[in-house]
Structures are given as structure tokens and as C-alpha cells.
Design a protein around this motif. Structure first.
Motif, PDB file in Angstrom:
ATOM      1  N   GLN A 416     -28.401 -23.251 -23.171  1.00 17.53           N
ATOM      2  CA  GLN A 416     -28.077 -24.669 -23.047  1.00 17.53           C
ATOM      3  C   GLN A 416     -26.875 -25.052 -23.903  1.00 17.53           C
ATOM      4  O   GLN A 416     -26.327 -26.144 -23.751  1.00 17.53           O
ATOM      5  N   GLN A 417     -26.466 -24.152 -24.803  1.00 16.65           N
ATOM      6  CA  GLN A 417     -25.296 -24.395 -25.645  1.00 16.65           C
ATOM      7  C   GLN A 417     -24.040 -23.738 -25.084  1.00 16.65           C
ATOM      8  O   GLN A 417     -22.975 -23.825 -25.685  1.00 16.65           O
ATOM      9  N   LEU A 418     -24.157 -23.083 -23.924  1.00 19.45           N
ATOM     10  CA  LEU A 418     -23.030 -22.370 -23.336  1.00 19.45           C
ATOM     11  C   LEU A 418     -22.460 -23.164 -22.159  1.00 19.45           C
ATOM     12  O   LEU A 418     -23.191 -23.891 -21.478  1.00 19.45           O
ATOM     13  N   PRO A 419     -21.153 -23.018 -21.884  1.00 19.57           N
ATOM     14  CA  PRO A 419     -20.585 -23.660 -20.690  1.00 19.57           C
ATOM     15  C   PRO A 419     -21.264 -23.121 -19.436  1.00 19.57           C
ATOM     16  O   PRO A 419     -21.469 -21.915 -19.299  1.00 19.57           O
ATOM     17  N   LEU A 420     -21.598 -24.016 -18.526  1.00 22.30           N
ATOM     18  CA  LEU A 420     -22.293 -23.604 -17.306  1.00 22.30           C
ATOM     19  C   LEU A 420     -21.500 -22.562 -16.523  1.00 22.30           C
ATOM     20  O   LEU A 420     -22.065 -21.581 -16.020  1.00 22.30           O
ATOM     21  N   ASP A 421     -20.193 -22.781 -16.394  1.00 18.96           N
ATOM     22  CA  ASP A 421     -19.374 -21.848 -15.621  1.00 18.96           C
ATOM     23  C   ASP A 421     -19.413 -20.453 -16.224  1.00 18.96           C
ATOM     24  O   ASP A 421     -19.525 -19.452 -15.504  1.00 18.96           O
ATOM     25  N   ASP A 422     -19.328 -20.372 -17.552  1.00 20.55           N
ATOM     26  CA  ASP A 422     -19.337 -19.063 -18.213  1.00 20.55           C
ATOM     27  C   ASP A 422     -20.696 -18.388 -18.048  1.00 20.55           C
ATOM     28  O   ASP A 422     -20.782 -17.173 -17.819  1.00 20.55           O
ATOM     29  N   LEU A 423     -21.765 -19.178 -18.182  1.00 24.14           N
ATOM     30  CA  LEU A 423     -23.107 -18.616 -18.058  1.00 24.14           C
ATOM     31  C   LEU A 423     -23.314 -18.018 -16.666  1.00 24.14           C
ATOM     32  O   LEU A 423     -23.784 -16.878 -16.529  1.00 24.14           O
ATOM     33  N   ARG A 424     -22.973 -18.787 -15.649  1.00 31.40           N
ATOM     34  CA  ARG A 424     -23.212 -18.328 -14.286  1.00 31.40           C
ATOM     35  C   ARG A 424     -22.213 -17.260 -13.850  1.00 31.40           C
ATOM     36  O   ARG A 424     -22.483 -16.499 -12.927  1.00 31.40           O
ATOM     37  N   HIS A 425     -21.088 -17.206 -14.543  1.00 32.03           N
ATOM     38  CA  HIS A 425     -20.094 -16.186 -14.205  1.00 32.03           C
ATOM     39  C   HIS A 425     -20.591 -14.785 -14.556  1.00 32.03           C
ATOM     40  O   HIS A 425     -20.255 -13.820 -13.859  1.00 32.03           O
TER      41      HIS A 425
END
Length: 596
Positions: A416-425
């Protein structure tokens, strides 16, 4: 769905439409030019009344052919200027309407595509499509056409009243007394039109939703021979929409009829009084002609304003629906101050005391007390009966939802502290039912990496054992696949989806029984490709067929949203009664199929 202040029943149409004008602000120059030509054409139109007066008094009554010719030429010149200004007024206002409509449609789509998945559990896709298309098209008509007509008619109404006062005070008082009588039905019927317009838009959305669902599942409908049943049901939905529309047009018809009746009744009275003044010599025929011209202009302007008022009431319903959507905030967003994406740690994924309920089923736990550690490079299988929570685990890992309890760590950092785009990438998903877009093969594979070259796409297809059948398609990688890839078999769809995941090259691979749709030969080839893809990569597999995961590093047995056991295939055969039962059922079924 939360309501904006403009959605209150007693809000005026203006207040509902006011926020839409923020989309017009970027085009101020075009608006100023459009308004200039609007005022210009209104002024020319008002001047035509004086031209009529000149033609009658200086041409007809004077009996001079020369004066008649001059006045007619002046009148033609004014008409030419009117046509010139009308062209630019219409073009500019229509341009603004189309441009703003496109911007609103884009803003609505950009909003929809960012909303959390739970929103789509509670709202129908047909209604969203109606907002994206029908509602924005209605606003385009209002901004590009009706609003221009309303402004022009307002200028004509005010200017016409001024010219009426200048021409004849006594006759003007008759018109002024009658104007409030014309406005009363506008106020009375306008509110009803607005309420019915909103209901009409909802009914149209219901039609779109129903039709879309039937068309999408046409094979099921036809296999059950339900064509006539669905025809009757769809006819019922259409009739519901028609009944609402009938009430709306009835109210609008009353509005127009009342305005026309009162307006032209007033003109008739005015003609009777004015005719007496001409006969008595109190005014000239030209003055009466000009006055009639302005009176008709005022009457037409009032009628146009009444018509546009009804359109504005209808558009207010659409604006309210769009503003409600644009005002929504997604429950799943990137943090305002995201942490830098973490470097690799010992544990790839850690689930700490996870508890989760789907928003649509708040009283039914989907996951409870989930604690699991997955190390880098491990292959972990999730097994268990339907409804055990396996798919929910995947959705939480990709942050389609956030758990109500506990935390999920990626490389020791809360996701939850990470950018969504980076997480899903860093995650690649291959679902059990592959999702393909209505495009060509190249686009569907390249979806995993938008900037991929054709060579990279082809290489990914080869590794997924899809290249051979792709090259046999009519146009190869440029072959159109149809809606949801309808032109491919189930196994071919799955291999295209696997090629997409291979192209993405994720750190964490999520496989929802990715080979389930393949025949034995294709499964052998694709499993080999998956084994290569899974090498030195963290992989989580939802396993329905246990034979495909007996070599997994770790098997997680789930039941009722809980983890009931963790181990290898051999250890679970002795420690987990549920796993034993699942194995016995599947292997007995496989054995019976072989004997058959």
C-alpha cells in the motif's frame, strides 16, 4: 453512489450544468469569437425590421421604383451579412460542442478506468456505457446547438422588446403583459421534463445493459433455444423506456403548445389594435409592418427559449449523472508520497494476518487469518475447493482490493506504500479464462509490453508455442481476432495470453491454472514454455488439477478462506485430510477416464 450537490431534486438546471462549463474554459478564444458572431447576427436580424419599414414606407407607399430598388438592395446587403455571420456562429458553436463533448467523454473514460473493481460489482457496464456515449452526446447537442440558440434567442428577445418600445409604446405594452403568461408554462412543465429525462436516460441504459449481455452470451441463448424468450424480454425493456419517453414528450408537447397558443394569441390582439391605429392615421403601415416583424421575432425567440429550456432540463439529468461519476474517488490509489520501489530481499511476498471481505458481501469473510511467506524463486501452489479464497489472494496481491485486516509485503515493503503502476508492473497474470481484446494478434500479445518490437512479440509467441498457429491465420500477426478473441479456440487464446505474460517478463508470475484450456499436446508444449518462464522467478499457481503442481516447492491448502495446511505434495499426503481427499477424487476421476 455518492451524489454531488447538483443532483438534488430541487437544484435548477443551471446549477446542474454549471460545472460542465469548466470544460469550456480552455477554449475561451473560440467562445469569444462565437459570441461576437452571435451578437453580430442578432443585431443584423433586429435591423431587418427597419429594412421592412423602409421597404413599405419608402418603396411601396411612396410609389417610387428607385426608392424601392434602393431599399431592396439594402435589405439584400443585410441578409448577406446575416448569412456571413451565421456561418461563423454555427461553425464555432458546433466546434465548441464537439470539442467539449470529446473532452468530457475522455474525462469520464479516464475516471472509469481508474475506479476500484468493487465499483463494477455494484454498477452495470451498460449504465456506464450510456453515460460515456448517450449522456455526453446529449451535452454536445446542448453546448454546440441548443445553448447557441438559447443565447441568440435571448438577445433577439431583449433586442426585439427594445425595438418594440421604440416603434410603438402602446402595442408594446400588450406584448409585455403577455410575456409572463408565456413564461409560466415553461417553469411548470420544465421541471417535469427534467425529472422524466433522467428516468428516460436510465431506461436507455437498462436497454443497453440487457442487449449487451445477451449478445455477449449469444451461444448460450441459442443453445437453449431462448431466442423468442429473449426477444420478448428485450421488447419489454424497450416498452418500459418508451413509456417513460412518452411521458417526457407529452410534457414537452404541452410546453410548446402552451407557448405557441399564448404567444400568437397576443400577436393577434396586437394586430387588431395596431390595425385600428393605421386606419386612424396614428401610425404608418411601415411602422406596423416593422412592429409585426419584431413581435413575430419576439414570439419566435420565446418559443425557441421554451424549446431549449426543455432541452436544458433534459441535459441537466445527463450532467448530474456525469458529475456523479466524475466526483467518485477510487478506493485503491497510489499513496501521495510513495516509497521507492524496494530492492530484492530474502522474502518476496509476505502475508501477515490477512482478513478480507468483499464490499458486495461485507458479512461473508473471503479470507481470514492468512499468514504466508513466499521466498524469491519459489513456486507456490494454492489448492482447495471452489470458494476457498485462492482467486481472492491474487486480487489482493495486485491491489485490486485492500484487506480490512493485516498487511501484504513485497520485498519487505507494504504494497500500500508502493506506486500502483510499479507494483502491478512486477506481476504477470495468466488467468484461467484468457482475456483478449477486439484487435489483432500483435496488439493482444504486445499488451504485455506496449513498446515491444515485432521481433520481441514474435519471440514471445514462439516461447508460448503460439507462433505456428498464428502464422497460419489469414493475416498472421495482423489477423483480427474478433470480440474477446472469438476467432480462436480456447487453447489458442490461452497461448496468446501466455505469450503476453512472457513478453511482460514479470518478477512475480501469477498462474490461474493457465494450461486448463489446452489439449494434451498443446499442454505439453505450453507447460515446457511455462517451466522456462518460471525459472528463477517467484511463481504462484492456483491449481485445480493437482497433477500439475506436485513438484511445487510449496503447496498451500485452503478451505473456507483459511490456510489449513502448507507443505510439499508428499508431506501433505500424510498431514492434510483435505489434500488427501482432493488427490483421491482427482486421480480416481483420471483413472476412470483412462479405463473408459
Amino acid at each position: 453512489m455518492p451524489q454531488t450537490p447538483s443532483s438534488k431534486p430541487d437544484a435548477s438546471a443551471y446549477q446542474s450544468l454549471k460545472p460542465i462549463f469548466q470544460f469550456i474554459a480552455p477554449y475561451k478564444k473560440n467562445v469569444v469569437l462565437a459570441l461576437f458572431f452571435l451578437v453580430f447576427t442578432a443585431g443584423i436580424s433586429l435591423s431587418l425590421g427597419q429594412g421592412v419599414k423602409m421597404v413599405i414606407d419608402n418603396g411601396f407607399i411612396s410609389g417610387s421604383l428607385e426608392q424601392l430598388t434602393q431599399t431592396i438592395l439594402v435589405l439584400i446587403g443585410m441578409i448577406f451579412l446575416l448569412a456571413f455571420g451565421t456561418f461563423f456562429r454555427f461553425y464555432l458553436m458546433s466546434w465548441i460542442g464537439e470539442r467539449v463533448s470529446a473532452d468530457i467523454r475522455t474525462a469520464v473514460f479516464n475516471q472509469i478506468i481508474k475506479l476500484h473493481p468493487s465499483y463494477f460489482e455494484e454498477n452495470r457496464s451498460g449504465e456506464l456505457m450510456s453515460r460515456l456515449t448517450t449522456d455526453t452526446a446529449l451535452l454536445q447537442s446542448i453546448i454546440g446547438s441548443s445553448f447557441s440558440m438559447a443565447l441568440r434567442s435571448t438577445f433577439m428577445l431583449l433586442g426585439g422588446l427594445v425595438m418594440l418600445f421604440v416603434t410603438n409604446l402602446k402595442l408594446t405594452m400588450i406584448v409585455v403583459v403577455c410575456v409572463p403568461l408565456v413564461l409560466l408554462p415553461m417553469m411548470f412543465f420544465g421541471r417535469r421534463v427534467r425529472d422524466l429525462a433522467s428516468s428516460s436516460q436510465d431506461a436507455i441504459a437498462d436497454i443497453g445493459t440487457y442487449a449487451g449481455e445477451i449478445i455477449q452470451n449469444i451461444k448460450v441463448v441459442q443453445s437453449y433455444s431462448h431466442e423468442k424468450l429473449e426477444q420478448a424480454a428485450f421488447g419489454g425493456e424497450v416498452e418500459k423506456a418508451f413509456e417513460v419517453a412518452k411521458k417526457r414528450i407529452k410534457q414537452r408537447s404541452f410546453l410548446f403548445a402552451a407557448v405557441i397558443l399564448l404567444t400568437f394569441a397576443a400577436i393577434s390582439v396586437m394586430l387588431w389594435v395596431g390595425g385600428q391605429d393605421v386606419l386612424s392615421g396614428a401610425m404608418t403601415g411601415g411602422e406596423l409592418g416593422a412592429f409585426i416583424f419584431y413581435a413575430i421575432m419576439v414570439a419566435m425567440s420565446v418559443a425557441t427559449v421554451a424549446e431549449v429550456y426543455g432541452e436544458l432540463q433534459r441535459a441537466a439529468g445527463s450532467a448530474t449523472r456525469l458529475l456523479e461519476l466524475l466526483a467518485l474517488k477510487s478506493d485503491i490509489t497510489s499513496p501521495e508520497q510513495p516509497q521507492q520501489f524496494p530492492s530484492q530481499s530474502n522474502s518476496a511476498i509476505v502475508l501477515n494476518n490477512i482478513g478480507f471481505n468483499y464490499p458486495s458481501r461485507p458479512d461473508v469473510p473471503a479470507l481470514s487469518d492468512i499468514n504466508l511467506t513466499i521466498n524469491h524463486g519459489e513456486t507456490v501452489a494454492l489448492v482447495g475447493p471452489s470458494g476457498a479464497g485462492k482467486t481472492t489472494m491474487f486480487e489482493l496481491l495486485q491491489r485490486f482490493y485492500d484487506p480490512q485486516q493485516g498487511s501484504i509485503l513485497l520485498n519487505d515493503t507494504n504494497i500500500q506504500q508502493l506506486p500502483l503502476d510499479d507494483l502491478r508492473h512486477v506481476m504477470g497474470m495468466v488467468p484461467q479464462q484468457p482475456v483478449l481484446f477486439s484487435s489483432d494478434v500483435s496488439h493482444n500479445i504486445g499488451y504485455g509490453k506496449p513498446d515491444a518490437t515485432s521481433e520481441e512479440i514474435e519471440n514471445a509467441a514462439k516461447r508460448a508455442h503460439a507462433h505456428e498457429f498464428i502464422t497460419q491465420l489469414p493475416e498472421g500477426y495482423q489477423s483480427f481476432l474478433g470480440e474477446q478473441g472469438v476467432r480462436l479456440s480456447g487453447g489458442q487464446k490461452q497461448r496468446v495470453a501466455i505469450a503476453r505474460a512472457i513478453l511482460k517478463d514479470p518478477d512475480v508470475l501469477l498462474l490461474d491454472e493457465a494450461t486448463s484450456a489446452l489439449d494434451a499436446q498443446s499442454e505439453h508444449h505450453v507447460q515446457a514454455a511455462l517451466n522456462e518462464l518460471m525459472s528463477d522467478r517467484t511463481t504462484i499457481i492456483i491449481a485445480h488439477r493437482l497433477a500439475t503442481v506436485i513438484h511445487a516447492d510449496k503447496i498451500v491448502v485452503m478451505d473456507g478462506g483459511r490456510i489449513v495446511d502448507v507443505g510439499t505434495h508428499q508431506s501433505l499426503l500424510t498431514s492434510s485430510p483435505l489434500y488427501q481427499r482432493l488427490c483421491e477424487l482427482q486421480f480416481e476421476q483420471a483413472k476412470s477416464k483412462v479405463t473408459e
